[in-house]
Enzyme design. Sequence first.
Site, PDB file in Angstrom:
ATOM      1  N   GLU A 356       0.831  -1.202   0.000  1.00 21.93           N
ATOM      2  CA  GLU A 356       0.000   0.000   0.000  1.00 21.93           C
ATOM      3  C   GLU A 356       0.868   1.254   0.000  1.00 21.93           C
ATOM      4  O   GLU A 356       0.477   2.288  -0.538  1.00 21.93           O
ATOM      5  CB  GLU A 356      -0.941  -0.008   1.214  1.00 21.93           C
ATOM      6  CG  GLU A 356      -2.138   0.909   1.070  1.00 21.93           C
ATOM      7  CD  GLU A 356      -3.194   0.679   2.135  1.00 21.93           C
ATOM      8  OE1 GLU A 356      -4.254   0.117   1.812  1.00 21.93           O
ATOM      9  OE2 GLU A 356      -2.958   1.055   3.303  1.00 21.93           O
ATOM     10  N   HIS A 387       6.857 -26.883   3.337  1.00 19.33           N
ATOM     11  CA  HIS A 387       6.067 -27.953   2.724  1.00 19.33           C
ATOM     12  C   HIS A 387       5.006 -27.382   1.791  1.00 19.33           C
ATOM     13  O   HIS A 387       4.046 -28.081   1.447  1.00 19.33           O
ATOM     14  CB  HIS A 387       5.430 -28.807   3.824  1.00 19.33           C
ATOM     15  CG  HIS A 387       6.438 -29.524   4.661  1.00 19.33           C
ATOM     16  ND1 HIS A 387       6.896 -30.786   4.369  1.00 19.33           N
ATOM     17  CD2 HIS A 387       7.118 -29.129   5.773  1.00 19.33           C
ATOM     18  CE1 HIS A 387       7.791 -31.153   5.265  1.00 19.33           C
ATOM     19  NE2 HIS A 387       7.950 -30.165   6.132  1.00 19.33           N
ATOM     20  N   LYS A 515     -13.828   1.459  -4.302  1.00 15.50           N
ATOM     21  CA  LYS A 515     -14.863   1.875  -3.351  1.00 15.50           C
ATOM     22  C   LYS A 515     -15.902   2.763  -4.031  1.00 15.50           C
ATOM     23  O   LYS A 515     -17.105   2.631  -3.792  1.00 15.50           O
ATOM     24  CB  LYS A 515     -14.226   2.618  -2.172  1.00 15.50           C
ATOM     25  CG  LYS A 515     -13.377   1.739  -1.278  1.00 15.50           C
ATOM     26  CD  LYS A 515     -13.083   2.395   0.064  1.00 15.50           C
ATOM     27  CE  LYS A 515     -12.216   3.611  -0.056  1.00 15.50           C
ATOM     28  NZ  LYS A 515     -11.799   4.154   1.258  1.00 15.50           N
TER      29      LYS A 515
END
Length: 550
Positions: A356, A387, A515
């Site tokens: 960000e 793993h 948004k």
Amino acid sequence: MLKNINPTQTQAWKALTAHFESAQDMDMKELFAQDAKRFESFSTRFGSDILVDYSKNLIDAETMQHLFALANETEVKSAIEAMFGGDAINKTEGRSVLHTALRNRSDKPVMVDGKDVMPAVNAVLAKMELFTHRIVSGEWKGYTGKEITDVVNIGIGGSDLGPYMVTEALTPYKTRLNMHFVSNVDGTHIVETLKPLNPETTLFLVASKTFTTQETMTNAHSARDWFLAEAGDSAHVAKHFAALSTNAASVAEFGIDTDNMFEFWDWVGGRYSLWSAIGLSISLSIGFDNFAELLDGAHEMDNHFASTEFESNIPVILALIGVWYNNFHGAESEAILPYDQYMHRFAAYFQQGNMESNGKFVDREGNPVEYQTGPIIWGEPGTNGQHAFYQLIHQGTKLIPSDFIAPAISHNPASDHHQKLMSNFFAQTEALAFGKTKETVEAEFLAAGKTAEEVAELVPFKVFEGNRPTNSILVKQINPRSLGNLIAMYEHKIFVQGVIWNIFSFDQWGVELGKQLANQILPELADDAQVTSHDSSTNGLINAFKALKA
């Protein structure tokens, strides 16, 4: 104010470009063979409890010399002074950047627009301390006279990631309170969190500076509805909700007593806000004294960063090595790999902190850059990652510089778990650096009785090229102070890189368009009418959604 300096036009960048031509042939085996003191030369300590080993990198003294020159030419020092001095270095929002003031544990004033902010900072801390004591001690009672047992922090982004990461990392220091975090506007998050809780003993912290954040307020209203379904009287809300906000009118309208509103300031960026009132959940989780230790640790790193020469400055060194890989080696991502299960959200926290901050494509004059800026950040705790994705780090075609972080002392010294964990920690960086040659693989196979045909067939798949760069960060123990050290270290690393890349690291306009469009689309989802106002893909998706839910 930050100066506008294109890093690619500096003499240091040009020198690094030339140096890279020969540095492409660097081999870590040779680097270590040629310098018996390489570890001493390319490692540094922070106090007595943190060791940063950066010797397993594709660097030599000349590389670092050019990188330090780059920091000087891009005026990193003056940028550090500007940030600590309260200059409005967040230019696009006209704001100072002073998360460092939140953990300023000295008596020195911190000035913003000619006013010392420290009295206000310390007043909020004192208020947090009192509130924490009242809740943890049981003095504060819910509407039926019972003590609070569970705290639900409702926030998103910086109002969630930081507090959640820290409370998890410092679980060994927890108080009697059970902590819960709700962030996603997906109703599943709030519903599942509330299922086992008792309204009589639950406290909600609503973390939104403006008290208008869509996700946070949607969850807050659902939490209030859940509470009132049991409590009935809206007057009881004040005993079970507190606000981390500056919007007193909306806080009061919600039903929260403004005496239980904890403010912070516009010079506190969301992803740097855990040090502020947003950290109230941390204080409740581990106690205010431990929260103060967290601040102390960050302040120690702030002092180191602000006053130490670049050659010994840990955030600067880490930042420069990151620039070397990002802009010269072409690395696109960095992994953060804590060998401590309590730190399982550390990489996610700095995924936000880094991406960000430095995920920008225009420079400080608004012009598109012609070089790479922020990397992709990811990671999981060891040994789980071994793993899962270490295969690609070891033998894939992408260069992925990785930070390995581990404590020398475990909070849970069960049997020989920690020795096994640490043996993997040391083994992985050794394997990544030095690999395994074809000759070694052949010798192992022959010693194991494999035929010549089997050896010839399998050897290519067992070769490890090595030369995969890592930093090893060894901490005595993860405690509030050392965690504060580590968080501030990474914060400042990100800042230095943003300065060098000539971008603004403290705004986040990239979150706005989605948004804005979501607010336009929301009313269109209220009925079954066909939508035609978007592109064909978005129209098709919305209309398919309506058909599927019918």
